[in-house]
Design an enzyme around this catalytic site. Structure first.
Site, PDB file in Angstrom:
ATOM      1  N   ASP A  19       0.815  -1.227   0.000  1.00  0.00           N
ATOM      2  CA  ASP A  19       0.000   0.000   0.000  1.00  0.00           C
ATOM      3  C   ASP A  19       0.846   1.273   0.000  1.00  0.00           C
ATOM      4  OD1 ASP A  19      -2.245  -1.688   0.262  1.00  0.00           O
ATOM      5  OD2 ASP A  19      -1.968  -1.732   2.421  1.00  0.00           O
ATOM      6  N   LYS A  22       2.283   2.120  -5.071  1.00  0.00           N
ATOM      7  CA  LYS A  22       3.018   1.636  -6.257  1.00  0.00           C
ATOM      8  C   LYS A  22       2.200   1.817  -7.525  1.00  0.00           C
ATOM      9  CE  LYS A  22       3.290  -2.422  -4.459  1.00  0.00           C
ATOM     10  NZ  LYS A  22       2.821  -2.180  -3.105  1.00  0.00           N
ATOM     11  N   GLY A  46      -4.344  -4.557  -4.576  1.00  0.00           N
ATOM     12  CA  GLY A  46      -5.355  -3.637  -5.090  1.00  0.00           C
ATOM     13  C   GLY A  46      -4.748  -2.281  -5.323  1.00  0.00           C
ATOM     14  N   HIS A  47      -4.906  -1.776  -6.513  1.00  0.00           N
ATOM     15  CA  HIS A  47      -4.423  -0.436  -6.825  1.00  0.00           C
ATOM     16  C   HIS A  47      -5.618   0.399  -7.223  1.00  0.00           C
ATOM     17  CE1 HIS A  47      -0.440  -1.858  -6.998  1.00  0.00           C
ATOM     18  NE2 HIS A  47      -0.442  -2.309  -8.223  1.00  0.00           N
ATOM     19  N   GLN A 232       2.161  -6.074  -3.145  1.00  0.00           N
ATOM     20  CA  GLN A 232       2.501  -6.047  -1.701  1.00  0.00           C
ATOM     21  C   GLN A 232       3.838  -5.322  -1.476  1.00  0.00           C
ATOM     22  OE1 GLN A 232       1.545  -9.558  -2.869  1.00  0.00           O
ATOM     23  NE2 GLN A 232      -0.483  -8.728  -2.678  1.00  0.00           N
TER      24      GLN A 232
HETATM   25  P1  IMP Z   1      -2.820 -12.737   2.014  1.00  0.00           P
HETATM   26  O1  IMP Z   1      -1.864 -12.259   0.979  1.00  0.00           O
HETATM   27  O2  IMP Z   1      -4.256 -12.465   1.660  1.00  0.00           O
HETATM   28  O3  IMP Z   1      -2.581 -14.158   2.411  1.00  0.00           O
HETATM   29  O4  IMP Z   1      -2.568 -11.877   3.355  1.00  0.00           O
HETATM   30  C1  IMP Z   1      -1.345 -11.991   4.095  1.00  0.00           C
HETATM   31  C2  IMP Z   1      -0.953 -10.652   4.691  1.00  0.00           C
HETATM   32  O5  IMP Z   1      -0.562  -9.764   3.633  1.00  0.00           O
HETATM   33  C3  IMP Z   1      -2.059  -9.926   5.433  1.00  0.00           C
HETATM   34  O6  IMP Z   1      -1.499  -9.185   6.504  1.00  0.00           O
HETATM   35  C4  IMP Z   1      -2.629  -8.982   4.401  1.00  0.00           C
HETATM   36  O7  IMP Z   1      -3.266  -7.876   4.981  1.00  0.00           O
HETATM   37  C5  IMP Z   1      -1.353  -8.586   3.664  1.00  0.00           C
HETATM   38  N1  IMP Z   1      -1.578  -8.163   2.290  1.00  0.00           N
HETATM   39  C6  IMP Z   1      -1.841  -8.941   1.218  1.00  0.00           C
HETATM   40  N2  IMP Z   1      -1.954  -8.194   0.103  1.00  0.00           N
HETATM   41  C7  IMP Z   1      -1.737  -6.934   0.457  1.00  0.00           C
HETATM   42  C8  IMP Z   1      -1.667  -5.695  -0.257  1.00  0.00           C
HETATM   43  O8  IMP Z   1      -1.833  -5.617  -1.485  1.00  0.00           O
HETATM   44  N3  IMP Z   1      -1.405  -4.585   0.491  1.00  0.00           N
HETATM   45  C9  IMP Z   1      -1.168  -4.643   1.818  1.00  0.00           C
HETATM   46  N4  IMP Z   1      -1.220  -5.758   2.521  1.00  0.00           N
HETATM   47  C10 IMP Z   1      -1.491  -6.897   1.860  1.00  0.00           C
END
Ligand code: IMP
Length: 440
Positions: A19, A22, A46-47, A232
């Site tokens: 977040d 990017k 998500g962007h 991420q």
């Molecule tokens: P998962 O990727 O859904 O398995 O989540 C694992 C961890 O990564 C959690 O803490 C999510 O909140 C975090 N996370 C996954 N994708 C994003 C992202 O695009 N932005 C910020 N945090 C993310």
């Protein structure tokens, strides 16, 4: 305004917990690129990109397609066909001429992966990771297991139904455990239900599927400019992040090679995106977290709510220990600093320059989560600057770095000095135009 100089292949990575903004930086750089590639993660990302006040939300499709660039979804990603089809159709509906390629080697998220993801989180109770619930972890787990995975090439082939039957047989215990089927007799009807919906998606996606590693290497041979867009951030990387509170893929720059099928020598430049403060969603240690009114201020002013889940993000001061760690892990060449405007109106600003663990000063990011949990931030304090209207930020961005408020310049220069990296892009608002190019 200064121009960004271009080299054939650039990786853009998040330096914090995702977040960082990017999407906007990639969108800005994509102006001069030919191809934009996603190499890790799935629809957990998500962007939101704002173009002339029109909002576009992306989870899987690289945002560069908005500028007519070629979009590639690499082998290192996991694809939820339902989400991807919806995204493609929404873009077509907006009149975007979509040039998209999907790797035949990427893995497919099935409906049961989403249910397992959420079910496992509930079972973890207080130990929960705080996943996005999009089935990311279970899809990557199946990839690594090798016996229960579905690649895009399987998904679009005539043998998909046969493969799915075999996998569902192996998954009976879990399907029962999470209440997806009540008894084994329901397995056949569950499979038919999936086939009915998913064969439609397979049909819609087939035309986009190819060997994207071959394609990307050909593009690079032709001298095309390729942007690799990391999803991420460094601290969510499965190897180098705050494990186990991480995602299941390599979000760092190395992931661009394995996740897109290009060798390390093909990468010319790595840009780390850093937010002017720090945020994180989900669980896990966060040394500079602010649970007071300044944290609330950052959340409200910075609209710090997840694009994918809408969850409020945890907010805190900028942490330079983290940025230096991201510099090391990713071989960063430079930084893009985002959301500087959000800090306006705060009287004092703090930057974490080290941690204190049991009375000892530590300057390197700890490799163990238990050490990180003990870290107390050591801050330096800087003066803030006054409130600035959005229209004024646009005016400043139209000029250059020198037009920033004096204390904002000092803040940026301090980060540049502490991390010891050039800061080439400074974002002062969500719009493309609210961007300053700075050669530091
Ligand atoms: P998962 O990727 O859904 O398995 O989540 C694992 C961890 O990564 C959690 O803490 C999510 O909140 C975090 N996370 C996954 N994708 C994003 C992202 O695009 N932005 C910020 N945090 C993310």
């Amino acid at each position: 305004m200064l121009e960004v100089t271009y080299l054939p292949s650039i990786v853009v990575v998040g330096t914090q917990w995702g977040d960082e903004g990017k999407g906007k930086i990639v969108d800005f750089l994509a102006k001069k690129a030919d191809v934009v590639v996603r190499y890790n993660g799935g629809c957990n990302a998500g962007h939101t990109v704002l173009v002339k006040d029109r909002k576009f939300k992306f989870h899987l499709v690289p945002s560069g397609v908005l500028q007519g660039k070629i979009g590639v979804i690499g082998n290192g990603t996991v694809i939820d066909p339902k989400v991807l089809v919806e995204e493609i159709e929404a873009l077509k509906h907006e009149g975007i001429d979509l040039k998209l390629y999907i790797s035949c080697k990427a893995h497919v998220t099935m409906p049961y992966h989403r249910i397992f993801d959420r079910g496992k989180e509930i079972k973890r109770g207080r130990e929960k990771i705080g996943t996005t619930g999009r089935g990311i972890g279970p899809t990557y787990a199946d990839k690594m297991k090798r016996t229960e995975a579905i690649r895009v090439s399987d998904f679009i082939s005539e043998k998909f139904e046969e493969k799915l039957s075999r996998i569902l047989e192996l998954k009976i215990p879990e399907l029962l455990e999470y209440g997806i089927i009540k008894d084994e007799g329901e397995l056949e009807s569950y499979k038919r239900e999936i086939m009915e919906e998913y064969s439609v998606y397979a049909e819609k996606l087939r035309g986009f599927v190819t060997d994207t590693s071959l394609l990307l290497n050909k593009f690079l041979d032709e001298g095309k400019t390729v942007l690799f867009e990391g999803a991420q951030g460094t601290l969510l990387d499965v190897d180098h992040g705050t494990y186990p509170y991480v995602t299941s893929s390599n979000a760092t720059a190395g992931g661009a090679c394995t996740g897109a099928g290009v060798g390390p020598r093909r990468i010319n430049r790595v840009i780390g995106v850093a937010k002017a403060y720090t945020t994180r969603v989900g669980s896990g240690p966060f040394p500079t977290e602010l649970t007071d009114e300044i944290g609330d201020f950052l959340r409200e002013r910075g609209h710090e709510y997840g694009t994918t889940t809408g969850r409020p993000r945890r907010c805190g001061w900028l942490d330079v220990v983290i940025l230096k760690y991201a510099k090391r892990i990713n071989s960063l060449d430079e930084l893009a600093l985002t959301k500087l405007d959000v800090l306006s109106g705060l009287e004092k600003l703090k930057i974490c320059v080290a941690y204190e663990i049991d009375g000892k000063i530590v300057k390197e990011f700890p490799a163990s989560i238990s050490e990180l949990e003990k870290c107390k931030p050591v801050y330096i304090e800087l003066d803030g600057w006054e409130e600035i209207e959005r229209s004024e930020w646009r005016e400043i961005a139209r000029k250059d770095f020198e037009a920033l408020p004096k204390n904002a310049k000092t803040y940026v220069q301090k980060i540049r000095e502490l991390v010891d990296l050039p800061i080439t892009i400074i974002s002062v608002g969500p719009d493309r135009e609210e961007t300053i190019v700075w050669k530091a």
